[in-house]
Structure formats: C-alpha cells, structure tokens
Design an enzyme around this catalytic site. Structure first.
Site, PDB file in Angstrom:
ATOM      1  N   MET A   1       8.667  -7.979  -0.211  1.00  0.00           N
ATOM      2  CA  MET A   1      10.057  -8.106   0.240  1.00  0.00           C
ATOM      3  C   MET A   1      10.062  -8.510   1.693  1.00  0.00           C
ATOM      4  SD  MET A   1      13.293  -7.981   0.145  1.00  0.00           S
ATOM      5  CE  MET A   1      13.483  -7.455  -1.535  1.00  0.00           C
ATOM      6  N   CYS A   2      10.944  -9.418   2.011  1.00  0.00           N
ATOM      7  CA  CYS A   2      11.112  -9.845   3.394  1.00  0.00           C
ATOM      8  C   CYS A   2      12.591 -10.072   3.667  1.00  0.00           C
ATOM      9  CB  CYS A   2      10.369 -11.160   3.667  1.00  0.00           C
ATOM     10  SG  CYS A   2       8.612 -11.123   3.273  1.00  0.00           S
ATOM     11  N   GLY A   3      12.902 -10.227   4.922  1.00  0.00           N
ATOM     12  CA  GLY A   3      14.216 -10.693   5.316  1.00  0.00           C
ATOM     13  C   GLY A   3      14.058 -12.027   5.990  1.00  0.00           C
ATOM     14  N   SER A  72      11.253 -10.944   8.670  1.00  0.00           N
ATOM     15  CA  SER A  72      10.681  -9.607   8.631  1.00  0.00           C
ATOM     16  C   SER A  72       9.917  -9.446   7.330  1.00  0.00           C
ATOM     17  CB  SER A  72      11.757  -8.528   8.761  1.00  0.00           C
ATOM     18  OG  SER A  72      12.590  -8.508   7.611  1.00  0.00           O
ATOM     19  N   ASN A  96      10.807 -14.958   0.688  1.00  0.00           N
ATOM     20  CA  ASN A  96      11.154 -13.555   0.460  1.00  0.00           C
ATOM     21  C   ASN A  96      11.058 -13.276  -1.023  1.00  0.00           C
ATOM     22  OD1 ASN A  96      12.425 -11.053   0.116  1.00  0.00           O
ATOM     23  ND2 ASN A  96      14.454 -11.966   0.183  1.00  0.00           N
TER      24      ASN A  96
END
Length: 528
Positions: A1-3, A72, A96
């Site tokens: 998971m990323c932003g 992120s 993401n």
C-alpha cells in the site's frame, strides 16, 4: 500500500526547498514533513498521503517539467523499493497496490520493479507507438492498484486504477490554467476533485494542458452476467468445484505475495462481521496455512458501536453476537491456526470525535449511508479492541498490516435483500450494474478510510478471474440469495451453520447507522 500525489502546473514561484529534486522522509518523521511548495492544495494533501504509507515518504520536484511527486510507502515486499521512480530518465512512476502476475510471488519480487522492467523494455521497442506500449503494459497488470506514469519525452501523464477500481484515486484538472492534481485521497481540500473510474486509463498532455483520448479502458467491455438457468442443477458439482478452485487461487496468491518475514512476524487480519462472505475468506486462509504446514495468526476484526437510539452496547450488536458464534465454529475447524477474535468497541463519544475525520476522508461521498459504512470500516481496520484470554477480556491492538475483505460476494452472487423479489431479467440487470459500478459505489470510499490506518486491504472475491468466472459461467438461478456460495461454504469448507445465516449490511449489524433519536434519516440523505 502506498499513497501517491502528483501535481503538474506552475511551481515556478516555489522556494529553494521545493526546488530540491528529491527529498526523503524516514519512518517516524511524518508529523514534521513539509516541502514548502507555496501551494495550499499540495500542503493539505500531504498528511493524507503520509498516513497511507507509514514506512517511507519522498518528495520529488523537476523544475524543467513543472511537476512534483509525493509518495508514501507501506512496505510488504523485499527488496524495499523507494518511490517515485525515475526510469532511464524517460518515465517517472508511482504505483500504489499489489500485483499478482505469474512469477512475482515465487520470486518475492517487488511489484513496482515488475512494472519498471516492463517500462524499460518498452524504451527499446520501436515496433509500436509509445502510447500503445504504455496501454499494453497497464493491461498486463493483474492486481489491486492505482498508478501515475509520466512520459517525460512525450510530455504525457498516464494515470488510473485497476480494472475493478480496488485502490482509490482522484484527480482535479483546472481547465483554465491546465494544472493537474492526482491523489490517492483528497479530503475536502477542494470540491473539484473527482474519483477516477475503475479501469479507465486517463491520458493528459502537459503540452496541450488537456486530456487526450477518452474512454480508453483496461478491459474493452463491462462484465456481463450469464442469464441462463440450470433449473435441474445438472452442473451443480462442477460449478461449485470450479468456483472453489478460483477462490482458492485468488486467496492464496494474496497470501504468497506477502513477504515471508511479515507472515512470520505479523498476523493476517480479516474484516470480520461473522457473516458468510468473510467467514469463507477466513476458512480459505486457514486452509492454505494448514495444507502448507505453516504457522500464522489470523486476527478477526469485529466492530460494534454504542448506539444511543437503540440503547445497544457494542457487545449487544448483531455482528458481535454473530462474530462470536462464527469464531467458535471456525476455531475448532482449524486447530493449528491461531485465530483471534478482536472485539472493537466504539463508544458513542468516540464515534462523535472521529465522525468529522471519516466524513472528510470519504469525500466526495456524502450520504448518511456512506458515513455509516465508512466509519465502521475505519474503526474495524484501526483494530483497537479486546481479546478474551483465560476467561478475561484484555486490551489488544491489531498487529496485522494486511487485511482481507469479503467485499464483492453480494454483487457477484446476489446477496442484497433488494434482489430477492426480482425476476430473472431484473436480477441480471441489477447484478450487472452492481459489479460494474463497485469502483464508485464502494471501493474508492472504503480504500480511503481503511488505508488511513496505514494498512492494506485485499479482496479475493474481486480477483479478475473470480469475477470473470462468476459473471460469465455461473447460471443466474445459482445467484438467488447467494445459493452457490452458501453451498460451497457447506460442502467445501464445512461452515454449515454460518452458511445459513441471512445477509445483514455492516451498518445495521455493527449499529453504526441511525445513531441518534433523530433516527428517521434515510441512507440517501445528504450529511449535514
């Protein structure tokens, strides 16, 4: 998971800090992140993006291209791959999500690196147009994802979500200035952001300052529901066996793509009401570890709300009672798996405190129903609750960072109450609408509120192969009150009592809907 956050536009007035080409922010420094962009929208969006990826954040600004990227990362695979990624000074990539393409799980390869390799290969391929190459690469990806790809040479930005739309992504294009913002989550920073459609490949020209071709899709057509019937159930055995196999594969690859060190040191969590859909997922996860003689802990995240209108406490909610009952069925079925029931209690005062945050996160969704669902998922995924140990109820905080969800089963197998009295053409039409609209109706909202807790959610029922099989191969009469899934639960997973339980929406099971004496609000009412 990323932003992920991308901005293209006028940053020429930015100060020297913003002009730095690349800045990194390590874990635990998130509250201090500032890039001094003199752009209020970017400054407001960064905290949202940071919370989605608690392990690493970075900021990149290329003054020559008037573009900045903020990323992120929640690290689930090795080797750790920093984002955004400059690929041969030709592409800048943000990704993401998770990919399940063949071979990735066996090699424990970074899924981001998998895309990098494809893009690097396209640079050397002169046999087709660059745009078609990028589209073909995106169409090859199997998983749960959102992305941005900036082709620096062609001055084109590609962005979008997977074919189902399991990861959130929104954009805002100022048609006057040509400025473009793309973000995993936006809050109410500006009312102009719109959700990206699931499966649509958006293409923006930084020269023309406008979108190029419209309606380029990862899949050429929407999913169509099989309208045939098998009245005599002649294909009962083969259909159940084939669906069982599809769900096994979909669940297993969502486990094997978690790096082994995470499974050894962290549990797998499941959003758990105790109902049929999530119990099937729990049983499939347990089967994988039992059959492969591997140890793990599974956290069942069960949420209940203190509801002043009904005067119910969390321990009295229907989902809490059902969760305990289903937990007591699952645990003896899989004695070698450490299954923990996490009872997440939400006092009314805490509900009131968190309510504005959830309303902000789920934007542009803004109805009473959206809030009642979103806030249940937010608290469940946060996982602050209790377990019962040695006949004592003790505090326990979720440790797993990968969450599994049973979302999609109602859309695929006819679980909603409103479908019960429809004739065959009506049922076909409604199921087709449900699965093709799930990106907007559910997934964008749910991903925003869940990922804000720094976790990643995975959806076995929404695996592309499961959807394709379920929509095209299963006759419509097997989808009345989830007949085929209930039969599978009984015959393949031995979940007999659970398989008989009626459908109950999470907002009613957890009692997160109609919280006050003013309980005559409709789900479609706009929040005030």
């Amino acid at each position: 998971m990323c932003g992920i956050l991308l901005y293209h536009g006028g940053l020429a007035e930015s100060d020297s800090t913003c002009r730095d080409e690349y800045m990194e922010f390590e874990e635990n420094f998130h509250n201090k992140i500032t890039v001094n962009c003199h752009n209020a929208i970017i400054d407001n969006l960064i905290p949202y993006i940071v919370r989605r990826g608690p392990n690493f954040s970075s900021y990149r600004y290329l003054e020559k291209y008037n573009t900045c990227w903020f990323s992120s990362i929640l690290s689930l695979r090795q080797p750790f791959t920093k984002q955004s990624i400059n690929i041969s000074n030709r592409y800048i990539l943000q990704f993401n999500g998770e990919l399940y393409n063949h071979g990735i799980e066996e090699a424990h390869e970074s899924d981001t690196q998998f895309i990098v390799d494809l893009l690097e290969g396209s640079i050397e391929d002169d046999n087709s147009s660059t745009q078609q190459q990028i589209i073909d690469i995106i169409r090859r990806l199997d998983g749960e994802f959102a992305y941005t790809i900036y082709d620096l040479k062609e001055s084109v930005i590609y962005f979008g979500r997977d074919s189902i739309g399991k990861r959130s992504l929104s954009f805002y294009l100022d048609h006057t200035s040509g400025e473009l913002y793309i973000s995993s989550v936006t809050g109410t920073t500006t009312k102009n952001f719109v959700n990206c459609n699931g499966g649509q490949i958006y293409i923006y020209s930084t020269v023309k300052k406008s979108m190029l071709e419209q309606n380029i899709m990862i899949k050429d057509i929407p999913y169509h529901i099989n309208d045939t019937t098998d009245t005599d159930l002649k294909n009962y055995d083969s259909l159940i066996q084939n669906l069982y196999k599809q769900l096994q594969i979909a669940t297993n690859k969502r486990i094997t793509t978690i790096h082994p060190t995470h499974i050894e040191n962290s549990p797998i969590s499941v959003l758990f009401s105790g109902g049929l859909d999530c119990s099937v997922i729990v049983a499939l996860i347990c089967q994988y570890f039992t059959q492969n003689n591997r140890k793990t802990t599974i956290e069942l995240l069960n949420v209940g709300f203190e509801n002043p209108r009904t005067k119910l406490q969390p321990c009295d909610t229907p989902d809490r009672k059902l969760g305990i009952s289903s937990f007591n069925i699952l645990k003896p079925l899989f004695p070698d798996v450490d299954i923990k029931l996490i009872e997440v209690d939400v006092p009314y005062e805490e509900y009131l405190t968190v309510r504005p945050k959830v309303i902000d996160l789920m934007y542009p969704k803004n109805t009473e129903m959206d809030l009642s669902i979103a806030i249940a998922f937010h608290f469940a995924s946060r996982g602050v609750g209790f377990i019962t140990q040695d006949n004592k109820r003790i505090p326990y905080n979720r440790k797993g960072i990968v969450l599994f969800s049973g979302l999609g089963a109602d859309e695929l197998y006819g679980g909603y109450h409103k479908l019960a009295n429809k004739d065959t053409p009506q049922l076909v039409e409604e199921l087709q609408r449900q699965i093709n609209n799930i990106h907007d109706r559910n997934l964008n909202r749910d991903d925003k509120v869940i990922a804000d807790n720094g976790v990643e959610v995975r959806y076995p029922f929404l695996d592309e192969s499961v959807i394709q099989f379920s929509t095209s191969e299963i006759p419509i009469n097997y989808k009345i009150n989830k007949f085929i899934l209930r039969e599978l639960a009984k015959t393949k997973l031995l979940l007999g009592p659970i398989a008989e339980k009626p459908k109950r929406a999470i907002q009613f099971g957890a009692k997160s809907a109609k919280m006050t004496k003013d309980g005559n609000k409709n789900g479609t009412d706009i929040l005030k």
